[in-house]
Design a protein around this motif. Structure first.
Motif, PDB file in Angstrom:
ATOM      1  N   ASN A  95      59.770  11.914  39.647  1.00 54.31           N
ATOM      2  CA  ASN A  95      58.809  10.878  40.026  1.00 54.31           C
ATOM      3  C   ASN A  95      57.301  11.271  40.476  1.00 54.31           C
ATOM      4  N   ILE A  96      57.296  12.456  40.125  1.00 60.55           N
ATOM      5  CA  ILE A  96      55.786  12.985  40.419  1.00 60.55           C
ATOM      6  C   ILE A  96      55.203  13.196  38.872  1.00 60.55           C
ATOM      7  N   ARG A  97      53.715  12.757  38.967  1.00 57.26           N
ATOM      8  CA  ARG A  97      52.833  12.871  37.631  1.00 57.26           C
ATOM      9  C   ARG A  97      51.918  13.721  38.075  1.00 57.26           C
ATOM     10  N   LEU A  98      51.636  14.770  37.074  1.00 64.13           N
ATOM     11  CA  LEU A  98      50.789  15.741  36.774  1.00 64.13           C
ATOM     12  C   LEU A  98      49.744  15.174  35.848  1.00 64.13           C
ATOM     13  N   GLY A  99      48.665  14.736  36.386  1.00 63.45           N
ATOM     14  CA  GLY A  99      47.614  13.874  35.497  1.00 63.45           C
ATOM     15  C   GLY A  99      46.910  13.117  36.367  1.00 63.45           C
ATOM     16  N   TRP A 100      46.240  12.281  35.717  1.00 65.12           N
ATOM     17  CA  TRP A 100      45.173  11.436  36.602  1.00 65.12           C
ATOM     18  C   TRP A 100      44.946  10.106  35.749  1.00 65.12           C
ATOM     19  N   ASP A 101      44.391   9.107  36.617  1.00 67.38           N
ATOM     20  CA  ASP A 101      44.053   7.791  35.929  1.00 67.38           C
ATOM     21  C   ASP A 101      42.466   7.894  35.599  1.00 67.38           C
ATOM     22  N   SER A 102      42.080   8.193  34.385  1.00 67.09           N
ATOM     23  CA  SER A 102      40.700   8.317  33.737  1.00 67.09           C
ATOM     24  C   SER A 102      40.389   6.759  33.512  1.00 67.09           C
ATOM     25  N   PRO A 103      39.042   6.354  33.595  1.00 66.69           N
ATOM     26  CA  PRO A 103      38.749   5.430  32.950  1.00 66.69           C
ATOM     27  C   PRO A 103      38.658   5.219  31.484  1.00 66.69           C
ATOM     28  N   VAL A 104      38.950   6.380  30.720  1.00 63.30           N
ATOM     29  CA  VAL A 104      39.345   6.472  29.255  1.00 63.30           C
ATOM     30  C   VAL A 104      40.732   6.448  29.366  1.00 63.30           C
ATOM     31  N   GLN A 105      41.400   5.218  28.909  1.00 58.77           N
ATOM     32  CA  GLN A 105      42.705   5.234  28.997  1.00 58.77           C
ATOM     33  C   GLN A 105      43.576   5.506  27.511  1.00 58.77           C
ATOM     34  N   GLU A 106      42.714   5.213  26.431  1.00 55.90           N
ATOM     35  CA  GLU A 106      43.143   5.469  25.166  1.00 55.90           C
ATOM     36  C   GLU A 106      43.305   7.057  24.930  1.00 55.90           C
ATOM     37  N   VAL A 107      44.279   7.530  23.875  1.00 50.50           N
ATOM     38  CA  VAL A 107      44.059   8.913  23.275  1.00 50.50           C
ATOM     39  C   VAL A 107      43.079   8.818  22.252  1.00 50.50           C
ATOM     40  N   PHE A 231      44.315  16.750  38.134  1.00 47.09           N
ATOM     41  CA  PHE A 231      45.673  16.257  39.048  1.00 47.09           C
ATOM     42  C   PHE A 231      45.094  15.075  39.899  1.00 47.09           C
ATOM     43  N   GLY A 232      45.923  14.020  39.764  1.00 46.18           N
ATOM     44  CA  GLY A 232      45.369  12.842  40.780  1.00 46.18           C
ATOM     45  C   GLY A 232      46.723  12.271  41.675  1.00 46.18           C
ATOM     46  N   GLN A 233      46.757  10.988  41.768  1.00 50.51           N
ATOM     47  CA  GLN A 233      47.685  10.482  42.534  1.00 50.51           C
ATOM     48  C   GLN A 233      49.075  10.702  41.816  1.00 50.51           C
ATOM     49  N   PRO A 234      50.198  11.219  42.374  1.00 48.85           N
ATOM     50  CA  PRO A 234      50.185  10.825  44.067  1.00 48.85           C
ATOM     51  C   PRO A 234      50.100  12.293  44.714  1.00 48.85           C
ATOM     52  N   ILE A 235      49.851  13.099  44.012  1.00 46.30           N
ATOM     53  CA  ILE A 235      49.633  14.562  44.627  1.00 46.30           C
ATOM     54  C   ILE A 235      48.252  14.698  45.598  1.00 46.30           C
ATOM     55  N   LEU A 236      47.335  14.094  44.892  1.00 45.41           N
ATOM     56  CA  LEU A 236      45.829  13.777  45.460  1.00 45.41           C
ATOM     57  C   LEU A 236      45.713  12.696  46.280  1.00 45.41           C
ATOM     58  N   GLU A 237      45.381  12.808  47.403  1.00 42.99           N
ATOM     59  CA  GLU A 237      45.377  11.858  48.377  1.00 42.99           C
ATOM     60  C   GLU A 237      44.434  12.412  49.635  1.00 42.99           C
ATOM     61  N   LYS A 301      55.083  17.871  48.183  1.00 39.09           N
ATOM     62  CA  LYS A 301      55.038  17.895  46.410  1.00 39.09           C
ATOM     63  C   LYS A 301      53.663  18.512  46.152  1.00 39.09           C
ATOM     64  N   GLY A 302      53.472  18.973  44.814  1.00 38.63           N
ATOM     65  CA  GLY A 302      52.290  19.591  44.360  1.00 38.63           C
ATOM     66  C   GLY A 302      52.510  20.161  42.964  1.00 38.63           C
ATOM     67  N   ALA A 303      51.452  20.961  42.684  1.00 41.31           N
ATOM     68  CA  ALA A 303      51.201  21.602  41.099  1.00 41.31           C
ATOM     69  C   ALA A 303      50.649  22.941  41.610  1.00 41.31           C
ATOM     70  N   SER A 304      51.193  23.929  40.729  1.00 39.21           N
ATOM     71  CA  SER A 304      50.707  25.218  40.701  1.00 39.21           C
ATOM     72  C   SER A 304      50.084  25.792  39.462  1.00 39.21           C
ATOM     73  N   TYR A 328      39.782   9.110  40.273  1.00 41.29           N
ATOM     74  CA  TYR A 328      40.025  10.093  41.493  1.00 41.29           C
ATOM     75  C   TYR A 328      40.767  11.343  40.797  1.00 41.29           C
ATOM     76  N   VAL A 329      40.323  12.535  41.229  1.00 39.51           N
ATOM     77  CA  VAL A 329      40.980  13.451  40.463  1.00 39.51           C
ATOM     78  C   VAL A 329      40.138  14.659  40.914  1.00 39.51           C
ATOM     79  N   THR A 330      41.131  15.917  40.894  1.00 37.31           N
ATOM     80  CA  THR A 330      40.795  17.241  41.155  1.00 37.31           C
ATOM     81  C   THR A 330      40.982  18.111  40.043  1.00 37.31           C
ATOM     82  N   GLY A 331      40.123  19.259  39.706  1.00 41.82           N
ATOM     83  CA  GLY A 331      40.458  20.118  38.477  1.00 41.82           C
ATOM     84  C   GLY A 331      40.497  21.480  39.179  1.00 41.82           C
TER      85      GLY A 331
END
Length: 401
Positions: A95-107, A231-237, A301-304, A328-331
């Motif tokens: 239930n943890i997503r690695l990724g983020w919500d970009s304004p660009v939603q399509e591939v 990485f964005g939510q839910p890790i980034l907050e 929770k996190g990512a490495s 809302y994202v960090t790289g």
């Protein structure tokens, strides 16, 4: 072609051992394109594990014709796009997503992107990946020099793969490998080719990226690469933390100077927050291995990302804690260089070169950290690497001309 699929023998640079299945999804050289395709552990008669692999061709809008390969298992679900440079779209598990919500939603299909638009930042019109390869011919901020426009972060992320192969190992733990061939070939200019690999053991919380870059021309050629991992939510907050063993850190520009006091922590979504970037030199063990990560406020929770500083000696931290709708994202970005224009990186001696026929390898291990114990293991490793060193905060950024 049927014989090739059955035996999994030589394709391009590689020769593989016997596998439960080897499938060529795309091969531009012979005109192969399987389109929509799916297999799973049951079809392959593999006991003791449960997974599926599927390719879908997308339709509608700017994603028309884009392809997505999805690996699904009890550990992780990994989605990548052969159309967009074999880059990772998103990864989920526990239930943890690695990724983020970009304004660009399509591939977005690269056919709909003009990299030179908006003064060389057209790359942003497709930017929504969890991991995008910035390079390989060049990377960094756009600049006009040598009679051409060096567009933002190069071309690899908008280069459809010329060959795509999926292999499932015959023996336990039945590692899945997805290979893709990226060609940055331009008449009289470049002939750089990269075999990308994603390696994943079903059920695991980690995967490996293994890329082999080769200069196929008769002349030496420069190269750069930044693995822009987002990485964005839910890790980034608010209160989330960046963790890495560092030899030094410096602000990318004057705006980043304002963030030196709390560079290691994150704000919540903040309207008007501009991109804040820090240049870093990581510390490594005796073998050159290091690690960097991001964890949530609670530390559960996190990512490495683990990488080799012999291959990728530098690290960039990108903090973009703008509003949720704006991205809302960090790289966390291991690389051969920083994100300044290639002209500046050349002057600073951070542009690498391959001789004719020469290859170089980049390998990174990504991990989802599903609980406090996994986060503590990351923190303990960083403390061990940092133990005998002190971070040197250099408040003088590299001059941007």
């Amino acid at each position: 072609m049927k014989k090739l699929l059955a035996t999994g023998i030589v394709l391009g640079l590689f020769s593989w051992q016997a596998a439960a299945q080897t499938i060529v999804l795309t091969d531009a050289e012979v005109g192969t394109e399987l389109g929509n395709w799916k297999t799973d552990s049951k079809k392959l008669n593999i006991a003791g594990t449960d997974f599926s692999i599927e390719q879908k061709v997308l339709h509608g809008g700017k994603q028309e014709g884009s392809k997505v390969i999805t690996i699904t298992s009890k550990g992780l679900t990994i989605a990548l796009s052969p159309t967009r440079g074999m880059d990772l779209l998103h990864v989920t598990g526990d239930n943890i997503r690695l990724g983020w919500d970009s304004p660009v939603q399509e591939v977005v299909n690269p056919a709909y992107i003009n990299l030179e638009s908006r003064n060389g930042v057209g790359w942003l019109e497709g930017f929504n990946e969890m991991m995008v390869r910035c390079g390989f011919e060049w990377t960094g901020h756009p600049v006009t020099a040598d009679g051409m426009i060096y567009t933002l972060h190069g071309r690899a992320g908008n280069t459809p793969a010329s060959k795509v192969v999926v292999e499932i190992a015959d023996k336990a733990p039945h590692e899945i490998t997805v290979r893709g061939l990226l060609k940055e070939d331009t008449f009289k200019k470049a002939k750089l080719e990269t075999w990308t690999e994603l390696r994943y053991v079903p059920g695991s919380h980690s995967w490996t990226i293994h890329d082999t870059l080769t200069n196929q021309s008769d002349y030496p050629h420069d190269y750069q690469i930044i693995y822009h991992s987002n990485f964005g939510q839910p890790i980034l907050e608010q209160g989330a933390r960046f963790i890495a063993p560092l030899k030094s850190i410096s602000p990318f520009n004057d705006y980043a100077k304002k963030g030196l006091a709390d560079w290691q922590t994150y704000a919540g979504p903040t309207k008007g927050f501009d991109e804040m970037v820090f240049n870093m030199v990581p510390l490594a063990d005796a073998q050159g291995k290091t690690i960097a990560g991001v964890v949530n406020k609670a530390g559960n929770k996190g990512a490495s990302i683990e990488f080799d500083t012999h291959q990728l000696p530098l690290l960039t931290l990108w903090k973009n804690t703008d509003t949720l709708k704006q991205g809302y994202v960090t790289g966390i970005e291991p690389g051969t260089n920083y994100a300044y224009p290639v002209t500046i990186e050349r002057k600073q001696g951070r542009v690498k070169q391959l001789q004719p026929g020469q290859s170089t390898v980049f390998e990174l291990k990504y991990s989802l950290l599903p609980d406090a114990q996994a986060v503590k293991q990351l923190e303990d490793r960083v403390k061990t690497l940092q133990a005998d060193h002190k971070t040197d905060v250099n408040e003088t950024p590299i001059a941007v001309e």
